[in-house]
Every structure is written in structure tokens, then in C-alpha cells.
Design a protein around this motif. Sequence first.
Motif, PDB file in Angstrom:
ATOM      1  N   CYS A  45       0.689  -1.170  -0.007  1.00 15.16           N
ATOM      2  CA  CYS A  45      -0.081  -0.054  -0.052  1.00 15.16           C
ATOM      3  C   CYS A  45       0.984   1.170   0.113  1.00 15.16           C
ATOM      4  O   CYS A  45       0.532   2.244  -0.684  1.00 15.16           O
ATOM      5  N   ASP A  46       2.227   1.379   0.766  1.00 11.25           N
ATOM      6  CA  ASP A  46       2.849   2.491   0.842  1.00 11.25           C
ATOM      7  C   ASP A  46       3.401   2.689  -0.417  1.00 11.25           C
ATOM      8  O   ASP A  46       3.531   3.714  -0.977  1.00 11.25           O
ATOM      9  N   ASP A  47       3.899   1.587  -1.369  1.00 13.09           N
ATOM     10  CA  ASP A  47       4.302   1.690  -2.413  1.00 13.09           C
ATOM     11  C   ASP A  47       3.605   2.154  -3.629  1.00 13.09           C
ATOM     12  O   ASP A  47       3.765   3.044  -4.318  1.00 13.09           O
ATOM     13  N   VAL A  48       2.313   1.590  -3.579  1.00 13.89           N
ATOM     14  CA  VAL A  48       1.284   1.732  -4.666  1.00 13.89           C
ATOM     15  C   VAL A  48       1.113   3.668  -4.386  1.00 13.89           C
ATOM     16  O   VAL A  48       0.878   4.100  -5.521  1.00 13.89           O
ATOM     17  N   VAL A  49       0.934   3.916  -3.255  1.00 14.91           N
ATOM     18  CA  VAL A  49       0.293   5.290  -3.047  1.00 14.91           C
ATOM     19  C   VAL A  49       1.651   6.306  -3.654  1.00 14.91           C
ATOM     20  O   VAL A  49       1.371   7.369  -3.992  1.00 14.91           O
ATOM     21  N   ASP A  50       2.698   5.763  -3.132  1.00 15.51           N
ATOM     22  CA  ASP A  50       3.925   6.525  -3.282  1.00 15.51           C
ATOM     23  C   ASP A  50       4.420   6.377  -4.608  1.00 15.51           C
ATOM     24  O   ASP A  50       5.504   7.219  -4.829  1.00 15.51           O
ATOM     25  N   GLY A  51       4.189   5.383  -5.404  1.00 14.25           N
ATOM     26  CA  GLY A  51       4.872   5.255  -6.669  1.00 14.25           C
ATOM     27  C   GLY A  51       6.362   4.762  -6.661  1.00 14.25           C
ATOM     28  O   GLY A  51       7.302   5.411  -7.383  1.00 14.25           O
ATOM     29  N   GLN A  52       6.638   3.867  -5.470  1.00 12.36           N
ATOM     30  CA  GLN A  52       7.891   3.542  -5.301  1.00 12.36           C
ATOM     31  C   GLN A  52       8.002   2.106  -5.439  1.00 12.36           C
ATOM     32  O   GLN A  52       6.935   1.401  -5.536  1.00 12.36           O
ATOM     33  N   SER A  53       9.025   1.116  -5.068  1.00 13.71           N
ATOM     34  CA  SER A  53       9.103  -0.128  -5.027  1.00 13.71           C
ATOM     35  C   SER A  53       9.906  -0.396  -3.616  1.00 13.71           C
ATOM     36  O   SER A  53      11.000  -0.096  -3.686  1.00 13.71           O
ATOM     37  N   LEU A  54       9.274  -1.055  -2.732  1.00 17.77           N
ATOM     38  CA  LEU A  54       9.894  -1.490  -1.614  1.00 17.77           C
ATOM     39  C   LEU A  54      10.453  -0.171  -0.785  1.00 17.77           C
ATOM     40  O   LEU A  54      11.570  -0.423  -0.246  1.00 17.77           O
ATOM     41  N   GLY A  55       9.779   0.765  -0.912  1.00 20.75           N
ATOM     42  CA  GLY A  55      10.274   1.948  -0.154  1.00 20.75           C
ATOM     43  C   GLY A  55      11.322   2.815  -0.619  1.00 20.75           C
ATOM     44  O   GLY A  55      11.733   3.769  -0.148  1.00 20.75           O
ATOM     45  N   PHE A  56      11.773   2.505  -1.970  1.00 17.30           N
ATOM     46  CA  PHE A  56      12.904   3.160  -2.505  1.00 17.30           C
ATOM     47  C   PHE A  56      12.361   4.007  -4.002  1.00 17.30           C
ATOM     48  O   PHE A  56      11.709   3.262  -4.834  1.00 17.30           O
ATOM     49  N   ALA A  57      12.470   5.259  -3.864  1.00 18.69           N
ATOM     50  CA  ALA A  57      11.896   6.029  -4.975  1.00 18.69           C
ATOM     51  C   ALA A  57      12.884   5.991  -6.328  1.00 18.69           C
ATOM     52  O   ALA A  57      14.112   5.839  -5.888  1.00 18.69           O
ATOM     53  N   GLY A  58      12.045   5.963  -7.167  1.00 17.86           N
ATOM     54  CA  GLY A  58      13.061   6.203  -8.501  1.00 17.86           C
ATOM     55  C   GLY A  58      13.490   7.459  -9.001  1.00 17.86           C
ATOM     56  O   GLY A  58      14.652   7.549  -9.216  1.00 17.86           O
ATOM     57  N   GLU A  59      12.706   8.568  -8.722  1.00 16.85           N
ATOM     58  CA  GLU A  59      12.820   9.947  -9.248  1.00 16.85           C
ATOM     59  C   GLU A  59      12.605  10.813  -8.004  1.00 16.85           C
ATOM     60  O   GLU A  59      11.680  10.395  -7.428  1.00 16.85           O
ATOM     61  N   PRO A  60      13.176  12.066  -7.887  1.00 17.68           N
ATOM     62  CA  PRO A  60      12.971  12.861  -6.791  1.00 17.68           C
ATOM     63  C   PRO A  60      11.497  13.533  -7.121  1.00 17.68           C
ATOM     64  O   PRO A  60      10.795  13.343  -8.210  1.00 17.68           O
ATOM     65  N   GLY A  61      10.693  13.788  -5.930  1.00 16.70           N
ATOM     66  CA  GLY A  61       9.433  14.349  -6.207  1.00 16.70           C
ATOM     67  C   GLY A  61       8.490  13.650  -5.169  1.00 16.70           C
ATOM     68  O   GLY A  61       8.900  12.516  -4.614  1.00 16.70           O
ATOM     69  N   ASP A  62       7.340  14.158  -5.048  1.00 16.65           N
ATOM     70  CA  ASP A  62       6.054  13.300  -4.262  1.00 16.65           C
ATOM     71  C   ASP A  62       5.284  12.662  -4.974  1.00 16.65           C
ATOM     72  O   ASP A  62       4.322  13.308  -5.418  1.00 16.65           O
ATOM     73  N   GLY A  63       5.269  11.283  -5.069  1.00 21.46           N
ATOM     74  CA  GLY A  63       4.423  10.663  -6.153  1.00 21.46           C
ATOM     75  C   GLY A  63       3.016  10.574  -5.248  1.00 21.46           C
ATOM     76  O   GLY A  63       1.879  10.064  -5.907  1.00 21.46           O
ATOM     77  N   ARG A  64       2.886  10.857  -4.010  1.00 23.19           N
ATOM     78  CA  ARG A  64       1.656  10.810  -3.277  1.00 23.19           C
ATOM     79  C   ARG A  64       0.488  11.792  -3.486  1.00 23.19           C
ATOM     80  O   ARG A  64      -0.670  11.808  -3.613  1.00 23.19           O
ATOM     81  N   GLN A  65       1.198  12.813  -3.692  1.00 27.55           N
ATOM     82  CA  GLN A  65       0.299  14.075  -3.686  1.00 27.55           C
ATOM     83  C   GLN A  65      -0.366  14.341  -5.223  1.00 27.55           C
ATOM     84  O   GLN A  65      -0.015  13.892  -6.073  1.00 27.55           O
ATOM     85  N   GLY A  66      -1.660  14.984  -5.102  1.00 25.23           N
ATOM     86  CA  GLY A  66      -2.276  15.269  -6.490  1.00 25.23           C
ATOM     87  C   GLY A  66      -3.210  14.205  -6.742  1.00 25.23           C
ATOM     88  O   GLY A  66      -3.648  13.077  -5.984  1.00 25.23           O
ATOM     89  N   MET A  67      -3.908  14.259  -8.013  1.00 23.02           N
ATOM     90  CA  MET A  67      -4.989  13.379  -8.342  1.00 23.02           C
ATOM     91  C   MET A  67      -4.700  11.807  -8.445  1.00 23.02           C
ATOM     92  O   MET A  67      -5.327  11.126  -8.124  1.00 23.02           O
ATOM     93  N   GLU A  68      -3.553  11.760  -8.841  1.00 19.57           N
ATOM     94  CA  GLU A  68      -2.881  10.389  -9.055  1.00 19.57           C
ATOM     95  C   GLU A  68      -3.010   9.800  -7.992  1.00 19.57           C
ATOM     96  O   GLU A  68      -3.194   8.493  -7.525  1.00 19.57           O
ATOM     97  N   GLY A  69      -2.361  10.419  -6.674  1.00 21.60           N
ATOM     98  CA  GLY A  69      -2.119   9.652  -5.447  1.00 21.60           C
ATOM     99  C   GLY A  69      -3.509   9.488  -4.833  1.00 21.60           C
ATOM    100  O   GLY A  69      -3.737   8.336  -4.203  1.00 21.60           O
TER     101      GLY A  69
END
Length: 311
Positions: A45-69
Motif C-alpha cells: 500500500c505504501d509503495d502503490v500510493v507513493d509510486g515506489q518499490s519497496l520503499g525506494f523512490a525512482g525519481e525525486p518528487g512526491d508521487g503521493r500528492q495530487g489526483m494520481e495519489g
Amino acid sequence: MNETLVAHAARTIQAGSKSFATAARLFDPDTRRSAVMLYAWCRHCDDVVDGQSLGFAGEPGDGRQGMEGRQRLAELRELTRRAYAGEPMSEPAFAAFQEVIQRHAIPVRYPLEHLAGFAMDVDGTRYVSFDDTLRYCYGVAGVVGIMMAHIMGVEEETTLDRACDLGLAFQLTNIARDIVEDAGMNRCYLPAEWLHDAGIPEGEVADPAHRPTLARLASRLVDAAEPYYASARGGLSALTLRSAWAIATAHGVYREIGVKVKTRGAHAWDRRVSTGKAEKLRLLAQGARMALTSRGETPAPRPASLWQRPR
């Protein structure tokens, strides 16, 4: 549930949190199975909301905020409700989650409160006071402690309070360790009141020029976690010896991370703080002593000054 799910969950916990993986090995097989599968769901759930994989981000930025999150979060809420309704789950993490909630009768409010913690990131919540920070810690970690306690057979509200306290302490430690990394992703969980009093503008938390002052705030955060670690120890006597050993070890490993953050001062964020194999072995032994000491112990009452979880 077939063993593929268990293997998936075990790989997830090993990749996502070596600290918790160390402690989880100490549980009896049935408890360990449920614990790692619950972890797999939380991590998913953490990774899906955050756009990460196992807690590690691919690119800087906040994948959680906005309509996509918000859309990702809505999908997770819907899948959670469907899992409780007994519908077949094709996603491995949710299939594992469904087995856990059915086996241990975990109330639906706790997984939904966990997702509500992620929603605070999605909504860009600003944490003004320390109580605000603790409310976030409750959602993303305190309720996980409560669900873990259910897995270990705990039903008493007073012991669930102690489990929540351990989750709060873990998350406060994580926040202290990850202040600079989080700031790089436009997140700050330090109370705005603390930053204001320290003279650090909220948008400049990651600025190296502020590291000495930031170190003092991190130290304050680590100190603030201490009464919650102390309270959590009071819940060990309600657990079986093996569960108490696992939880006491996790207690020691995470607390050690906070101690290191405090000790390193302004250099705490030069590299990620962690514990090595030799340290984990030492903490395993300390956890065993703590668990044994807890046998037959009558814990002191939980301090009224501590933040109280919603009932």
C-alpha cells in the motif's frame, strides 16, 4: 493460502526492512507467517500510493500528492473493503492480507486508519504541532502495531495501547533518520512550530547550511520517542515468550537507530543510518534478556501525558 504468498511476503520484508526481518524470524512459525504477510500488505500500500518499490523512490518528487495519489488511495480502500467482504483477491499482497484479517479477526477500522495515514501525505497535510506529527505516526505506524498485536493474540485495550506506542516510537525514529531524504521529496514531518523556533524556513529543511540546527531538532525528536519506547516495554508481559523476544528485539534495533542519529549530529544524513550484523546480534541478545525479564512482571501504568490513540 498456498506457500507462494508466504514466499512473496518473506521476500518483501527482506527487501523492504531488514530491521523488522531480523525480529520477525524470532516469532513462532504461525505468528511469523501472519506478521510477514501483514508487512507485505503495508509495504504494498505504501509503495502503490507513493509510486515506489519497496520503499525506494525512482525519481525525486512526491508521487503521493495530487489526483494520481488520491486515485491510488481510493483503489486501495476499495480493495481493502473487498478483502473484508471475502471476495477473491488476485493481488498477492491483498490475498495475504485477506488471510491475516480472517485468521486474526482484525477490525476493519485499523487497515482503513492505516490508509488514512497515507492520505495525510496525499493531501499534503502540514504538521504544525507535535500532536499533529503524532497523529500522522498513528496512521502510518501506530495502527500497524495494533494489528501486529492482534496477530499475537492480544485483545486487551491497555496492551493495544502499548503496541500503538511502539509503532509511534518506531515512526518518530524513522522521521528523525529520514528528515533530509523526506525534504527532498517535498515532505516534512517535523512540527512547523519547532522549525519556526529553530529559525529554519520550512522550505529549507534539506539545506546543508541548517544541518547543525537540524541535528538539534532530530535529537529532540529522538528524545520525544523515548517515553513511547519505555511504555511499549510494558506490553511485553502480555505476549508469549517468543513474541516478546521478537518485539523486544525490534524495540532495540529501532531505538538503536535513533541513538545513532542523535550521536552523529549534523552528519546523521551523510549516509543512511542502519544497524550492522554484529549490532543486530547484540540486540538479539538484549531482546532475549528483556523478554525474559518481562515474565511475571506487572508493568507500571501507562503515563497519562502520552498521546492517546483514538478509541
